[in-house]
Design a protein around this motif. Sequence first.
Motif, PDB file in Angstrom:
ATOM      1  N   ILE A  59       0.837  -1.207   0.000  1.00  0.00           N
ATOM      2  CA  ILE A  59       0.000   0.000   0.000  1.00  0.00           C
ATOM      3  C   ILE A  59       0.869   1.255   0.000  1.00  0.00           C
ATOM      4  CG2 ILE A  59      -1.671   1.339   1.335  1.00  0.00           C
ATOM      5  CD1 ILE A  59      -2.805  -1.323   2.361  1.00  0.00           C
ATOM      6  N   VAL A  60       1.866   1.283   0.877  1.00  0.00           N
ATOM      7  CA  VAL A  60       2.685   2.482   1.053  1.00  0.00           C
ATOM      8  C   VAL A  60       3.558   2.761  -0.163  1.00  0.00           C
ATOM      9  CG1 VAL A  60       4.547   3.498   2.429  1.00  0.00           C
ATOM     10  CG2 VAL A  60       2.668   2.301   3.566  1.00  0.00           C
ATOM     11  N   HIS A  61       4.171   1.719  -0.723  1.00  0.00           N
ATOM     12  CA  HIS A  61       5.164   1.933  -1.778  1.00  0.00           C
ATOM     13  C   HIS A  61       4.662   1.657  -3.192  1.00  0.00           C
ATOM     14  CE1 HIS A  61       8.023   2.750   1.258  1.00  0.00           C
ATOM     15  NE2 HIS A  61       8.197   1.499   1.657  1.00  0.00           N
ATOM     16  N   ASP A  62       3.692   0.773  -3.327  1.00  0.00           N
ATOM     17  CA  ASP A  62       3.248   0.366  -4.659  1.00  0.00           C
ATOM     18  C   ASP A  62       1.861   0.870  -5.020  1.00  0.00           C
ATOM     19  OD1 ASP A  62       5.630  -1.084  -4.912  1.00  0.00           O
ATOM     20  OD2 ASP A  62       4.739  -2.839  -3.932  1.00  0.00           O
ATOM     21  N   GLY A  63       1.193   1.557  -4.094  1.00  0.00           N
ATOM     22  CA  GLY A  63      -0.142   2.067  -4.378  1.00  0.00           C
ATOM     23  C   GLY A  63      -1.202   0.986  -4.447  1.00  0.00           C
ATOM     24  N   ALA A  64      -0.958  -0.143  -3.807  1.00  0.00           N
ATOM     25  CA  ALA A  64      -1.944  -1.235  -3.816  1.00  0.00           C
ATOM     26  C   ALA A  64      -3.182  -0.833  -3.027  1.00  0.00           C
ATOM     27  CB  ALA A  64      -1.330  -2.500  -3.224  1.00  0.00           C
ATOM     28  N   THR A  65      -4.310  -1.404  -3.391  1.00  0.00           N
ATOM     29  CA  THR A  65      -5.525  -1.219  -2.606  1.00  0.00           C
ATOM     30  C   THR A  65      -5.482  -2.151  -1.396  1.00  0.00           C
ATOM     31  OG1 THR A  65      -6.759  -2.948  -3.760  1.00  0.00           O
ATOM     32  CG2 THR A  65      -6.811  -0.718  -4.712  1.00  0.00           C
ATOM     33  N   ALA A  66      -6.366  -1.905  -0.455  1.00  0.00           N
ATOM     34  CA  ALA A  66      -6.434  -2.766   0.721  1.00  0.00           C
ATOM     35  C   ALA A  66      -6.739  -4.210   0.329  1.00  0.00           C
ATOM     36  CB  ALA A  66      -7.498  -2.233   1.682  1.00  0.00           C
ATOM     37  N   THR A  67      -7.618  -4.387  -0.644  1.00  0.00           N
ATOM     38  CA  THR A  67      -7.981  -5.727  -1.102  1.00  0.00           C
ATOM     39  C   THR A  67      -6.796  -6.430  -1.724  1.00  0.00           C
ATOM     40  OG1 THR A  67     -10.264  -5.024  -1.484  1.00  0.00           O
ATOM     41  CG2 THR A  67      -9.534  -7.038  -2.587  1.00  0.00           C
ATOM     42  N   GLU A  68      -6.051  -5.713  -2.553  1.00  0.00           N
ATOM     43  CA  GLU A  68      -4.865  -6.298  -3.185  1.00  0.00           C
ATOM     44  C   GLU A  68      -3.809  -6.644  -2.140  1.00  0.00           C
ATOM     45  OE1 GLU A  68      -5.218  -3.859  -7.425  1.00  0.00           O
ATOM     46  OE2 GLU A  68      -4.016  -3.071  -5.770  1.00  0.00           O
ATOM     47  N   ALA A  69      -3.624  -5.772  -1.167  1.00  0.00           N
ATOM     48  CA  ALA A  69      -2.603  -5.979  -0.165  1.00  0.00           C
ATOM     49  C   ALA A  69      -2.893  -7.161   0.744  1.00  0.00           C
ATOM     50  CB  ALA A  69      -2.451  -4.717   0.681  1.00  0.00           C
ATOM     51  N   ALA A  70      -4.173  -7.410   0.985  1.00  0.00           N
ATOM     52  CA  ALA A  70      -4.573  -8.500   1.890  1.00  0.00           C
ATOM     53  C   ALA A  70      -4.080  -9.855   1.402  1.00  0.00           C
ATOM     54  CB  ALA A  70      -6.093  -8.510   2.038  1.00  0.00           C
ATOM     55  N   LYS A  71      -3.787  -9.982   0.126  1.00  0.00           N
ATOM     56  CA  LYS A  71      -3.322 -11.266  -0.428  1.00  0.00           C
ATOM     57  C   LYS A  71      -1.961 -11.685   0.108  1.00  0.00           C
ATOM     58  CE  LYS A  71      -5.930 -10.382  -4.670  1.00  0.00           C
ATOM     59  NZ  LYS A  71      -5.860 -10.125  -6.136  1.00  0.00           N
ATOM     60  N   PHE A  72      -1.219 -10.708   0.679  1.00  0.00           N
ATOM     61  CA  PHE A  72       0.112 -11.026   1.210  1.00  0.00           C
ATOM     62  C   PHE A  72       0.035 -11.680   2.580  1.00  0.00           C
ATOM     63  CE2 PHE A  72       1.038  -7.709  -1.873  1.00  0.00           C
ATOM     64  CZ  PHE A  72       2.199  -8.176  -2.479  1.00  0.00           C
ATOM     65  N   ILE A  73      -1.113 -11.625   3.231  1.00  0.00           N
ATOM     66  CA  ILE A  73      -1.245 -12.118   4.592  1.00  0.00           C
ATOM     67  C   ILE A  73      -1.696 -13.571   4.572  1.00  0.00           C
ATOM     68  CG2 ILE A  73      -2.421 -11.803   6.800  1.00  0.00           C
ATOM     69  CD1 ILE A  73      -2.853  -8.870   5.993  1.00  0.00           C
ATOM     70  N   ALA A  74      -0.986 -14.402   5.310  1.00  0.00           N
ATOM     71  CA  ALA A  74      -1.329 -15.820   5.351  1.00  0.00           C
ATOM     72  C   ALA A  74      -2.703 -16.001   5.987  1.00  0.00           C
ATOM     73  CB  ALA A  74      -0.271 -16.586   6.146  1.00  0.00           C
ATOM     74  N   ALA A  75      -3.480 -16.931   5.450  1.00  0.00           N
ATOM     75  CA  ALA A  75      -4.795 -17.223   5.993  1.00  0.00           C
ATOM     76  C   ALA A  75      -4.663 -17.819   7.378  1.00  0.00           C
ATOM     77  CB  ALA A  75      -5.546 -18.164   5.075  1.00  0.00           C
ATOM     78  N   ALA A  76      -5.595 -17.469   8.244  1.00  0.00           N
ATOM     79  CA  ALA A  76      -5.579 -18.004   9.611  1.00  0.00           C
ATOM     80  C   ALA A  76      -5.792 -19.510   9.570  1.00  0.00           C
ATOM     81  CB  ALA A  76      -6.673 -17.335  10.447  1.00  0.00           C
ATOM     82  N   LYS A  77      -5.049 -20.226  10.394  1.00  0.00           N
ATOM     83  CA  LYS A  77      -5.170 -21.673  10.425  1.00  0.00           C
ATOM     84  C   LYS A  77      -6.263 -22.094  11.394  1.00  0.00           C
ATOM     85  CE  LYS A  77      -0.308 -22.424   9.275  1.00  0.00           C
ATOM     86  NZ  LYS A  77       0.949 -23.050   9.696  1.00  0.00           N
TER      87      LYS A  77
END
Length: 279
Positions: free
Chosen positions: A261-279
């Motif tokens: 988000i900060v450096h690439d201008g990603a949206t919140a939705t796009e950025a969320a893909k970097f976070i591992a899904a909760a187990k």
Amino acid sequence: MKAFRLNRLFNSKSNRCFDVAIDHGFFNERGFLQGIENLEECVRTLVKAAPDAIQLTIGQAELLQRIPGKEKPALVLRTDVANVYGAELPRALFSRMIGNAAEQAVRLDATCVVVNLFRIPGQPEVTDQCIENILKIKPECERWCMPLMIEPLVFRPNEQAGGYMVDGDLNKILPLVRQAVELGADIIKADPTDDVSVYHKIVEIAGRIPVLVRGGGKAPDAEILDRTEKLIQQGAAGIVYGRNIIQHRDPAGMTRALMAIVHDGATATEAAKFIAAAK
């Protein structure tokens, strides 16, 4: 030299900064230690995620700086210790500065030092101590060409909030941010406003001084990412987040999401893909 250090702090691609604050152990609060019990391991995890900077104290800065190589994040050095964050405030509050702060920062190869400017209801003497700290460190910073980050922090009444609960009232944040600029800040680290849509007014009141936004209390992923996207859109020069990273189930993934988000201008939705899904 001050400009050279700022060049190391701010990302060359976006001209913004993502600083991860893990200096919480300085403040003698048990609840602040969650996620950083093993600080050495925490630093290693963050270094691999590659934020622009990591904020540490005088006693822990070596955990970052002893790591070999030139690609590690820059060091932001916390220079003041306070006892104002407890659920119950002690009889006497203080905010004290480490000795020869700017010189110690140079010795540690820091790119920036950070100091608080508190506004606590009914505690004007703490604000006085903060101003004394800033008036002392500013000439040192100029002498050693060390950028000064000032952290204007407005508290809610402790009987309402119970410790470390910020007041997001724009009308309280604005004058404190401007006072920090007038005192000589090279960088402002300010709270988000309750109404995120008015944050551009904080950026405006700071003028030529870049504003990094504090993360505040722990919040759900979607809220943090969405708020960060809106803050960056309104001209914030970056973020300084701590608990929303170090207390996250996937600290590295959250770091990468926020960097997008900060450096690439990603949206919140796009950025969320970097976070591992909760187990």
